[in-house]
Design a protein around this motif. Structure first.
Motif, PDB file in Angstrom:
ATOM      1  N   VAL A 131      14.298  -3.360  17.124  1.00 11.89           N
ATOM      2  CA  VAL A 131      13.172  -4.184  16.709  1.00 11.89           C
ATOM      3  C   VAL A 131      13.320  -4.623  15.255  1.00 11.89           C
ATOM      4  O   VAL A 131      14.036  -4.005  14.462  1.00 11.89           O
ATOM      5  CB  VAL A 131      11.844  -3.422  16.873  1.00 11.89           C
ATOM      6  CG1 VAL A 131      11.512  -3.189  18.322  1.00 11.89           C
ATOM      7  CG2 VAL A 131      11.852  -2.113  16.116  1.00 11.89           C
ATOM      8  N   ASN A 132      12.650  -5.737  14.922  1.00 11.35           N
ATOM      9  CA  ASN A 132      12.452  -6.179  13.543  1.00 11.35           C
ATOM     10  C   ASN A 132      10.990  -5.907  13.207  1.00 11.35           C
ATOM     11  O   ASN A 132      10.118  -6.081  14.055  1.00 11.35           O
ATOM     12  CB  ASN A 132      12.740  -7.672  13.391  1.00 11.35           C
ATOM     13  CG  ASN A 132      14.217  -7.976  13.423  1.00 11.35           C
ATOM     14  OD1 ASN A 132      15.028  -7.140  13.072  1.00 11.35           O
ATOM     15  ND2 ASN A 132      14.553  -9.186  13.839  1.00 11.35           N
ATOM     16  N   PHE A 133      10.723  -5.519  11.970  1.00 13.57           N
ATOM     17  CA  PHE A 133       9.342  -5.214  11.594  1.00 13.57           C
ATOM     18  C   PHE A 133       9.193  -5.340  10.086  1.00 13.57           C
ATOM     19  O   PHE A 133      10.169  -5.400   9.343  1.00 13.57           O
ATOM     20  CB  PHE A 133       8.961  -3.802  12.054  1.00 13.57           C
ATOM     21  CG  PHE A 133       9.827  -2.712  11.486  1.00 13.57           C
ATOM     22  CD1 PHE A 133       9.444  -2.031  10.346  1.00 13.57           C
ATOM     23  CD2 PHE A 133      11.038  -2.381  12.081  1.00 13.57           C
ATOM     24  CE1 PHE A 133      10.229  -1.035   9.821  1.00 13.57           C
ATOM     25  CE2 PHE A 133      11.828  -1.384  11.563  1.00 13.57           C
ATOM     26  CZ  PHE A 133      11.431  -0.709  10.428  1.00 13.57           C
ATOM     27  N   GLU A 134       7.933  -5.384   9.666  1.00 16.33           N
ATOM     28  CA  GLU A 134       7.603  -5.373   8.244  1.00 16.33           C
ATOM     29  C   GLU A 134       6.949  -4.032   7.929  1.00 16.33           C
ATOM     30  O   GLU A 134       6.331  -3.412   8.795  1.00 16.33           O
ATOM     31  CB  GLU A 134       6.650  -6.513   7.899  1.00 16.33           C
ATOM     32  CG  GLU A 134       7.264  -7.883   8.071  1.00 16.33           C
ATOM     33  CD  GLU A 134       6.284  -8.995   7.760  1.00 16.33           C
ATOM     34  OE1 GLU A 134       5.377  -8.775   6.932  1.00 16.33           O
ATOM     35  OE2 GLU A 134       6.427 -10.065   8.348  1.00 16.33           O
ATOM     36  N   VAL A 135       7.071  -3.596   6.680  1.00 17.16           N
ATOM     37  CA  VAL A 135       6.539  -2.290   6.273  1.00 17.16           C
ATOM     38  C   VAL A 135       5.391  -2.490   5.289  1.00 17.16           C
ATOM     39  O   VAL A 135       5.480  -3.290   4.363  1.00 17.16           O
ATOM     40  CB  VAL A 135       7.651  -1.446   5.611  1.00 17.16           C
ATOM     41  CG1 VAL A 135       7.098  -0.123   5.139  1.00 17.16           C
ATOM     42  CG2 VAL A 135       8.778  -1.215   6.573  1.00 17.16           C
ATOM     43  N   VAL A 136       4.302  -1.770   5.545  1.00 13.84           N
ATOM     44  CA  VAL A 136       3.184  -1.728   4.603  1.00 13.84           C
ATOM     45  C   VAL A 136       2.859  -0.259   4.331  1.00 13.84           C
ATOM     46  O   VAL A 136       3.096   0.602   5.169  1.00 13.84           O
ATOM     47  CB  VAL A 136       1.926  -2.458   5.131  1.00 13.84           C
ATOM     48  CG1 VAL A 136       2.170  -3.939   5.250  1.00 13.84           C
ATOM     49  CG2 VAL A 136       1.460  -1.874   6.434  1.00 13.84           C
ATOM     50  N   SER A 137       2.307  -0.007   3.157  1.00 17.89           N
ATOM     51  CA  SER A 137       1.939   1.360   2.802  1.00 17.89           C
ATOM     52  C   SER A 137       0.520   1.627   3.293  1.00 17.89           C
ATOM     53  O   SER A 137      -0.415   0.930   2.924  1.00 17.89           O
ATOM     54  CB  SER A 137       2.022   1.539   1.287  1.00 17.89           C
ATOM     55  OG  SER A 137       1.706   2.854   0.951  1.00 17.89           O
ATOM     56  N   GLY A 138       0.376   2.643   4.125  1.00 16.44           N
ATOM     57  CA  GLY A 138      -0.930   3.013   4.660  1.00 16.44           C
ATOM     58  C   GLY A 138      -1.452   4.257   3.975  1.00 16.44           C
ATOM     59  O   GLY A 138      -0.831   4.790   3.055  1.00 16.44           O
ATOM     60  N   PRO A 139      -2.607   4.774   4.411  1.00 17.62           N
ATOM     61  CA  PRO A 139      -3.187   5.960   3.762  1.00 17.62           C
ATOM     62  C   PRO A 139      -2.354   7.228   3.950  1.00 17.62           C
ATOM     63  O   PRO A 139      -2.391   8.119   3.132  1.00 17.62           O
ATOM     64  CB  PRO A 139      -4.555   6.098   4.414  1.00 17.62           C
ATOM     65  CG  PRO A 139      -4.479   5.314   5.662  1.00 17.62           C
ATOM     66  CD  PRO A 139      -3.452   4.244   5.469  1.00 17.62           C
ATOM     67  N   LYS A 140      -1.577   7.308   5.023  1.00 16.04           N
ATOM     68  CA  LYS A 140      -0.777   8.502   5.277  1.00 16.04           C
ATOM     69  C   LYS A 140       0.713   8.243   5.156  1.00 16.04           C
ATOM     70  O   LYS A 140       1.520   9.068   5.552  1.00 16.04           O
ATOM     71  CB  LYS A 140      -1.084   9.046   6.669  1.00 16.04           C
ATOM     72  CG  LYS A 140      -2.487   9.578   6.820  1.00 16.04           C
ATOM     73  CD  LYS A 140      -2.676  10.191   8.169  1.00 16.04           C
ATOM     74  CE  LYS A 140      -4.074  10.751   8.320  1.00 16.04           C
ATOM     75  NZ  LYS A 140      -4.272  11.346   9.637  1.00 16.04           N
ATOM     76  N   GLY A 141       1.104   7.095   4.648  1.00 15.95           N
ATOM     77  CA  GLY A 141       2.522   6.774   4.513  1.00 15.95           C
ATOM     78  C   GLY A 141       2.778   5.350   4.967  1.00 15.95           C
ATOM     79  O   GLY A 141       1.867   4.530   5.074  1.00 15.95           O
ATOM     80  N   TYR A 142       4.035   5.059   5.248  1.00 21.03           N
ATOM     81  CA  TYR A 142       4.401   3.706   5.661  1.00 21.03           C
ATOM     82  C   TYR A 142       4.031   3.451   7.114  1.00 21.03           C
ATOM     83  O   TYR A 142       4.093   4.334   7.955  1.00 21.03           O
ATOM     84  CB  TYR A 142       5.900   3.476   5.484  1.00 21.03           C
ATOM     85  CG  TYR A 142       6.327   3.401   4.045  1.00 21.03           C
ATOM     86  CD1 TYR A 142       5.781   2.452   3.195  1.00 21.03           C
ATOM     87  CD2 TYR A 142       7.263   4.284   3.533  1.00 21.03           C
ATOM     88  CE1 TYR A 142       6.165   2.376   1.869  1.00 21.03           C
ATOM     89  CE2 TYR A 142       7.655   4.209   2.213  1.00 21.03           C
ATOM     90  CZ  TYR A 142       7.106   3.251   1.388  1.00 21.03           C
ATOM     91  OH  TYR A 142       7.492   3.181   0.085  1.00 21.03           O
ATOM     92  N   SER A 143       3.637   2.190   7.389  1.00 22.97           N
ATOM     93  CA  SER A 143       3.333   1.753   8.745  1.00 22.97           C
ATOM     94  C   SER A 143       4.084   0.457   9.002  1.00 22.97           C
ATOM     95  O   SER A 143       4.292  -0.341   8.093  1.00 22.97           O
ATOM     96  CB  SER A 143       1.839   1.496   8.925  1.00 22.97           C
ATOM     97  OG  SER A 143       1.119   2.684   8.746  1.00 22.97           O
ATOM     98  N   ALA A 144       4.436   0.244  10.255  1.00 24.51           N
ATOM     99  CA  ALA A 144       5.140  -0.975  10.635  1.00 24.51           C
ATOM    100  C   ALA A 144       4.138  -1.981  11.188  1.00 24.51           C
ATOM    101  O   ALA A 144       3.222  -1.629  11.924  1.00 24.51           O
ATOM    102  CB  ALA A 144       6.201  -0.667  11.685  1.00 24.51           C
TER     103      ALA A 144
END
Length: 151
Positions: A131-144
């Motif tokens: 898969v291709n995805f983008e990463v954002v920083s969430g409250p518990k760590g990185y999320s895709a």
């Protein structure tokens, strides 16, 4: 002749009390005489040398380093915004629980595990899909987010 009403013990206690009071007054006078009132400002000054030790001599002005105020940063420096190419990553789905609606993607570059929720998937995906995805920083760590299957 009348007898004294004070007992021997009572007289001794009064003598001890008077002696203690006298000693206390003597100590008070000694402290008064030893006090160094009216010290000059130079006598009270203390300096810190280059090693952080307290010394009585002022520092040598020729060894002082000039510091530019704009160079001083208070706190953590701000990170530069990542470029859009760095945000888009590729990976393999290492775990997927469709009943609970989440999974994890193993990033091919950093080999870290990144959380993904089914709402961020554009199509139905299973384990071992690339898969291709983008990463954002969430409250518990990185999320895709914006997870797409590679062709």
């Amino acid at each position: 002749m009348a007898r004294s009403r004070d007992s021997f013990n009572k007289k001794e206690m009064e003598k001890k009390r008077a002696k203690k009071k006298q000693e206390k007054e003597e100590r008070k006078e000694e402290r008064k005489n030893d006090a160094k009132k009216g010290k000059s400002l130079e006598d009270m000054m203390a300096y810190i040398d280059a090693d952080g030790n307290i010394v009585s001599t002022p520092p040598d002005p020729s060894t002082m380093v000039e510091v530019n105020l704009e160079d001083i940063q208070i706190g953590v420096p701000k990170q530069a915004e990542p470029s859009p190419e760095d945000l888009i990553r590729s990976g393999i789905i290492s775990f997927m629980n469709e009943a609970k609606g989440f999974g994890f993607i193993r990033d091919l570059q950093s080999q870290e595990s990144i959380f993904v929720h089914v709402n961020e998937m554009q199509t139905r995906l299973v384990e071992n899909d690339k898969v291709n995805f983008e990463v954002v920083s969430g409250p518990k760590g990185y999320s895709a987010i914006n997870v797409r299957k590679m062709k």
